[in-house]
Scaffold this motif. Structure first.
Motif, mmCIF file in Angstrom:
data_model
loop_
_atom_site.group_PDB
_atom_site.id
_atom_site.type_symbol
_atom_site.label_atom_id
_atom_site.label_comp_id
_atom_site.label_asym_id
_atom_site.label_seq_id
_atom_site.Cartn_x
_atom_site.Cartn_y
_atom_site.Cartn_z
ATOM 1 N N GLY A 184 0.768 -1.238 0.000
ATOM 2 C CA GLY A 184 0.000 0.000 0.000
ATOM 3 C C GLY A 184 0.796 1.284 0.000
ATOM 4 O O GLY A 184 0.379 2.269 0.600
ATOM 5 N N GLU A 185 1.957 1.294 -0.690
ATOM 6 C CA GLU A 185 2.763 2.510 -0.737
ATOM 7 C C GLU A 185 3.111 2.882 -2.177
ATOM 8 O O GLU A 185 3.170 2.027 -3.064
ATOM 9 N N ILE A 186 3.371 4.159 -2.387
ATOM 10 C CA ILE A 186 3.856 4.655 -3.682
ATOM 11 C C ILE A 186 5.340 4.973 -3.540
ATOM 12 O O ILE A 186 5.743 5.704 -2.639
ATOM 13 N N TRP A 187 6.142 4.397 -4.448
ATOM 14 C CA TRP A 187 7.575 4.655 -4.495
ATOM 15 C C TRP A 187 7.927 5.107 -5.898
ATOM 16 O O TRP A 187 7.309 4.687 -6.876
ATOM 17 N N ALA A 188 8.955 5.949 -6.016
ATOM 18 C CA ALA A 188 9.395 6.405 -7.332
ATOM 19 C C ALA A 188 10.826 6.918 -7.242
ATOM 20 O O ALA A 188 11.319 7.265 -6.168
ATOM 21 N N GLY A 189 11.490 6.980 -8.401
ATOM 22 C CA GLY A 189 12.824 7.552 -8.489
ATOM 23 C C GLY A 189 13.890 6.521 -8.794
ATOM 24 O O GLY A 189 13.622 5.342 -8.983
ATOM 25 N N ASN A 190 15.136 7.008 -8.852
ATOM 26 C CA ASN A 190 16.293 6.163 -9.126
ATOM 27 C C ASN A 190 17.399 6.514 -8.128
ATOM 28 O O ASN A 190 18.057 7.544 -8.270
ATOM 29 N N PRO A 191 17.586 5.659 -7.104
ATOM 30 C CA PRO A 191 16.786 4.472 -6.782
ATOM 31 C C PRO A 191 15.424 4.870 -6.222
ATOM 32 O O PRO A 191 15.271 5.972 -5.691
ATOM 33 N N ALA A 192 14.458 3.963 -6.347
ATOM 34 C CA ALA A 192 13.086 4.261 -5.895
ATOM 35 C C ALA A 192 13.061 4.492 -4.386
ATOM 36 O O ALA A 192 13.697 3.772 -3.618
ATOM 37 N N LYS A 193 12.313 5.531 -3.998
ATOM 38 C CA LYS A 193 12.170 5.877 -2.588
ATOM 39 C C LYS A 193 10.698 6.069 -2.270
ATOM 40 O O LYS A 193 9.874 6.334 -3.135
ATOM 41 N N PHE A 194 10.379 5.985 -0.977
ATOM 42 C CA PHE A 194 9.019 6.156 -0.499
ATOM 43 C C PHE A 194 8.497 7.553 -0.855
ATOM 44 O O PHE A 194 9.181 8.550 -0.611
ATOM 45 N N ILE A 195 7.283 7.611 -1.405
ATOM 46 C CA ILE A 195 6.623 8.888 -1.702
ATOM 47 C C ILE A 195 5.493 9.131 -0.709
ATOM 48 O O ILE A 195 5.466 10.123 -0.007
ATOM 49 N N LYS A 196 4.552 8.192 -0.637
ATOM 50 C CA LYS A 196 3.453 8.318 0.315
ATOM 51 C C LYS A 196 2.677 7.012 0.403
ATOM 52 O O LYS A 196 2.811 6.130 -0.428
ATOM 53 N N LYS A 197 1.871 6.944 1.434
ATOM 54 C CA LYS A 197 0.939 5.814 1.579
ATOM 55 C C LYS A 197 -0.232 6.003 0.641
ATOM 56 O O LYS A 197 -0.638 7.134 0.347
ATOM 57 N N ILE A 198 -0.798 4.900 0.169
ATOM 58 C CA ILE A 198 -2.009 4.966 -0.641
ATOM 59 C C ILE A 198 -3.204 5.089 0.277
ATOM 60 O O ILE A 198 -3.342 4.311 1.232
ATOM 61 N N GLN A 199 -4.045 6.071 0.020
ATOM 62 C CA GLN A 199 -5.208 6.317 0.891
ATOM 63 C C GLN A 199 -6.267 5.228 0.711
ATOM 64 O O GLN A 199 -6.543 4.828 -0.391
#
Length: 199
Positions: A184-199
């Motif tokens: 239930g989380e959103i990750w993005a980037g290089n390397p991927a990192k935590f963005i936010k929890k999915i509501q």
């Protein structure tokens, strides 16, 4: 008249692609459980062992630019090396992605994988220079990958060895995933990192 000719030509191409897929799946011993929803385009398959690639029912595959114009310059590639396995669950959608397994790649049910992704459970080559320059370098490290139920992998992402992507989690487009993503989380980037929890 031209539209009719285009439709007829498209149908002929689809029949030919279906026939090629039928031959490839049988030749390489791909095990399909149930009927696929759609397989559009020719799937590239290479496998050393029968039944090392398993596909669940109601899968939807796009293979080639003709069937997914939004991304991915290749076809769908399913490749197992040595004792590698690729297991794809039910109701999975996948476009123009390369899956290469020397260990084990498991994609659970209801996963969506965008165009141009790379999912590799092996380093392909050793990190040790002496081993790497040998023509028979067999010391490349590999660890299983698990993409859990309901996950969504954005286009052009790379999933590297040993990663678990949690249930219903989202990987942003163009990300490089090097470590586990919780449920239930959103990750993005290089390397991927935590963005936010999915509501």
């Amino acid at each position: 008249m031209f539209s009719m000719a285009y439709k007829v030509l498209s149908m002929l191409i689809q029949y030919l692609e279906s026939f090629i897929n039928f031959i490839m799946f049988h030749y390489f011993g791909v095990c399909i459980h149930g009927k696929p929803r759609h397989i559009r385009g020719v799937v590239i398959i290479r496998s050393n062992k029968k039944r090392s690639i398993q596909i669940g029912k109601d899968i939807e595959i796009n293979s080639g630019k003709r069937y997914n114009l939004v991304g991915g310059d290749t076809k769908l590639i399913l490749r197992t090396l040595e004792d590698g396995k690729i297991i794809i669950g039910k109701h999975v959608g996948i476009s123009n992605t390369a899956l290469v397994s020397k260990n084990n790649i498991t994609i659970e049910d209801n996963v969506m994988i965008g165009g141009g992704c790379r999912i590799w459970d092996t380093d392909f080559h050793s990190l040790n220079y002496a081993n790497r320059v040998q023509s028979n370098d067999e010391s490349a490290h590999s660890e299983p990958i698990i993409i859990k139920q309901g996950a969504f992998i954005g286009g052009s992402s790379i999933i590297l060895k040993g990663v678990i992507i949690g249930e219903k989690s989202i990987v942003g487009a163009g990300s490089v995933v090097t470590k586990d993503i919780p449920d239930g989380e959103i990750w993005a980037g290089n390397p991927a990192k935590f963005i936010k929890k999915i509501q």
